[in-house]
Write a protein that holds these residues in place. Structure first.
Motif, short mmCIF file in Angstrom:
data_model
loop_
_atom_site.label_atom_id
_atom_site.label_comp_id
_atom_site.label_asym_id
_atom_site.label_seq_id
_atom_site.Cartn_x
_atom_site.Cartn_y
_atom_site.Cartn_z
N GLN A 193 84.04 25.40 30.42
CA GLN A 193 85.50 25.11 30.31
C GLN A 193 85.87 24.00 31.53
O GLN A 193 86.30 24.26 32.56
CB GLN A 193 86.35 26.26 30.66
N ASN A 194 85.64 22.79 31.04
CA ASN A 194 85.58 21.79 32.10
C ASN A 194 86.68 20.60 31.96
O ASN A 194 86.80 19.64 32.83
CB ASN A 194 84.20 21.20 32.44
N THR A 195 87.32 20.36 30.89
CA THR A 195 88.49 19.41 30.26
C THR A 195 87.54 18.00 30.77
O THR A 195 88.23 17.20 30.87
CB THR A 195 89.47 19.43 31.13
N LEU A 196 86.34 17.98 30.65
CA LEU A 196 85.58 16.53 30.87
C LEU A 196 85.44 15.65 29.61
O LEU A 196 85.21 16.58 28.54
CB LEU A 196 84.31 16.58 31.62
N ARG A 197 85.58 14.44 29.67
CA ARG A 197 85.31 13.57 28.59
C ARG A 197 84.19 12.47 29.01
O ARG A 197 84.19 12.46 30.22
CB ARG A 197 86.51 12.76 28.08
N MET A 198 83.47 11.94 28.00
CA MET A 198 82.44 11.06 28.36
C MET A 198 82.99 9.71 28.65
O MET A 198 84.28 9.48 27.91
CB MET A 198 81.51 10.92 27.27
N LYS A 199 82.42 8.89 29.38
CA LYS A 199 83.18 7.45 29.58
C LYS A 199 81.76 6.52 30.19
O LYS A 199 80.82 6.86 30.58
CB LYS A 199 84.11 7.24 30.79
N GLY A 200 81.80 5.32 30.09
CA GLY A 200 81.12 4.06 30.38
C GLY A 200 79.83 4.23 29.78
O GLY A 200 79.75 4.71 28.49
N PRO A 201 79.01 3.44 30.23
CA PRO A 201 77.71 2.93 29.60
C PRO A 201 76.91 4.20 29.30
O PRO A 201 76.07 4.16 28.28
CB PRO A 201 77.05 2.20 30.52
N ALA A 202 76.66 5.31 30.15
CA ALA A 202 76.10 6.46 29.68
C ALA A 202 76.36 7.06 28.42
O ALA A 202 75.72 7.68 27.68
CB ALA A 202 76.08 7.39 31.02
N ALA A 203 77.90 7.10 28.35
CA ALA A 203 78.53 7.61 27.03
C ALA A 203 77.97 6.99 25.80
O ALA A 203 77.59 7.39 24.86
CB ALA A 203 79.99 7.51 27.22
N ALA A 204 78.10 5.44 25.79
CA ALA A 204 77.70 4.87 24.70
C ALA A 204 75.79 5.03 24.41
O ALA A 204 75.56 5.28 23.34
CB ALA A 204 77.61 3.06 25.28
N ASP A 205 75.32 5.03 25.52
CA ASP A 205 73.94 5.39 25.51
C ASP A 205 73.61 6.78 24.82
O ASP A 205 72.83 6.90 24.00
CB ASP A 205 72.94 5.36 27.03
N TYR A 206 74.24 7.74 25.33
CA TYR A 206 74.24 9.11 24.85
C TYR A 206 74.55 9.08 23.37
O TYR A 206 73.78 9.84 22.49
CB TYR A 206 75.29 10.11 25.67
N LEU A 207 75.71 8.48 22.96
CA LEU A 207 76.33 8.61 21.54
C LEU A 207 75.06 7.89 20.48
O LEU A 207 74.65 8.16 19.37
CB LEU A 207 77.52 8.13 21.50
N ASP B 161 80.95 8.40 37.58
CA ASP B 161 80.44 7.21 36.51
C ASP B 161 80.67 7.46 35.02
O ASP B 161 81.05 6.53 34.21
CB ASP B 161 78.98 6.77 36.94
N ALA B 162 80.25 8.73 34.88
CA ALA B 162 80.05 8.90 33.42
C ALA B 162 81.00 10.17 32.84
O ALA B 162 81.21 10.28 31.74
CB ALA B 162 78.56 9.63 33.14
N THR B 163 82.17 10.62 33.49
CA THR B 163 83.02 11.52 33.10
C THR B 163 84.38 11.20 33.58
O THR B 163 84.50 10.69 34.39
CB THR B 163 82.75 12.88 33.49
N ILE B 164 85.29 11.72 32.93
CA ILE B 164 86.61 11.46 33.24
C ILE B 164 87.30 12.85 32.86
O ILE B 164 87.19 13.45 31.86
CB ILE B 164 87.35 10.51 32.50
N CYS B 165 88.03 13.58 33.96
CA CYS B 165 88.91 14.77 33.71
C CYS B 165 90.23 14.28 32.77
O CYS B 165 91.03 13.57 33.09
CB CYS B 165 89.06 15.46 34.82
N ASP B 166 90.53 15.00 31.81
CA ASP B 166 91.32 15.22 30.76
C ASP B 166 92.11 16.19 30.63
O ASP B 166 91.90 16.83 29.33
CB ASP B 166 90.99 14.15 29.70
#
Length: 84
Positions: free
Chosen positions: A62-76, A12-17
């Motif tokens: 070392q995970n190449t993850l980025r935030m996404k979705g509503p949890a990312a907005a809440d975190y920021l 839900d909250a991460t994407i691998c990039d």
């Protein structure tokens, strides 16, 4: 087989990039998890349990993850309240 809370969080909250070279550092990854729990009304597990689960799923350093979705907005918004 039931999906674990930690697997659902990662979906839900991460994407691998891998092309970005980005890594979600430990503090940010755990903070994102707490935000995800808030947004999804899920009871957060202890930090020790979180890291034990992440070790089996992603490299916390070392995970190449980025935030996404509503949890990312809440975190920021929680981390940088002057953005509002």
């Amino acid at each position: 087989m039931a999906v674990s809370q930690f697997d659902q969080f990662l979906r839900d909250a991460t994407i691998c990039d891998p092309d970005s070279g980005a890594t979600l550092e430990r503090d940010r990854l755990y903070g994102l998890y707490i935000s995800w729990c808030t947004v999804t009304h899920t009871r957060p597990r202890r930090e020790r349990s979180f890291w034990a689960a992440m070790r089996r799923r992603v490299d916390p350093d070392q995970n190449t993850l980025r935030m996404k979705g509503p949890a990312a907005a809440d975190y920021l918004l929680s981390s940088y309240p002057n953005l509002v």
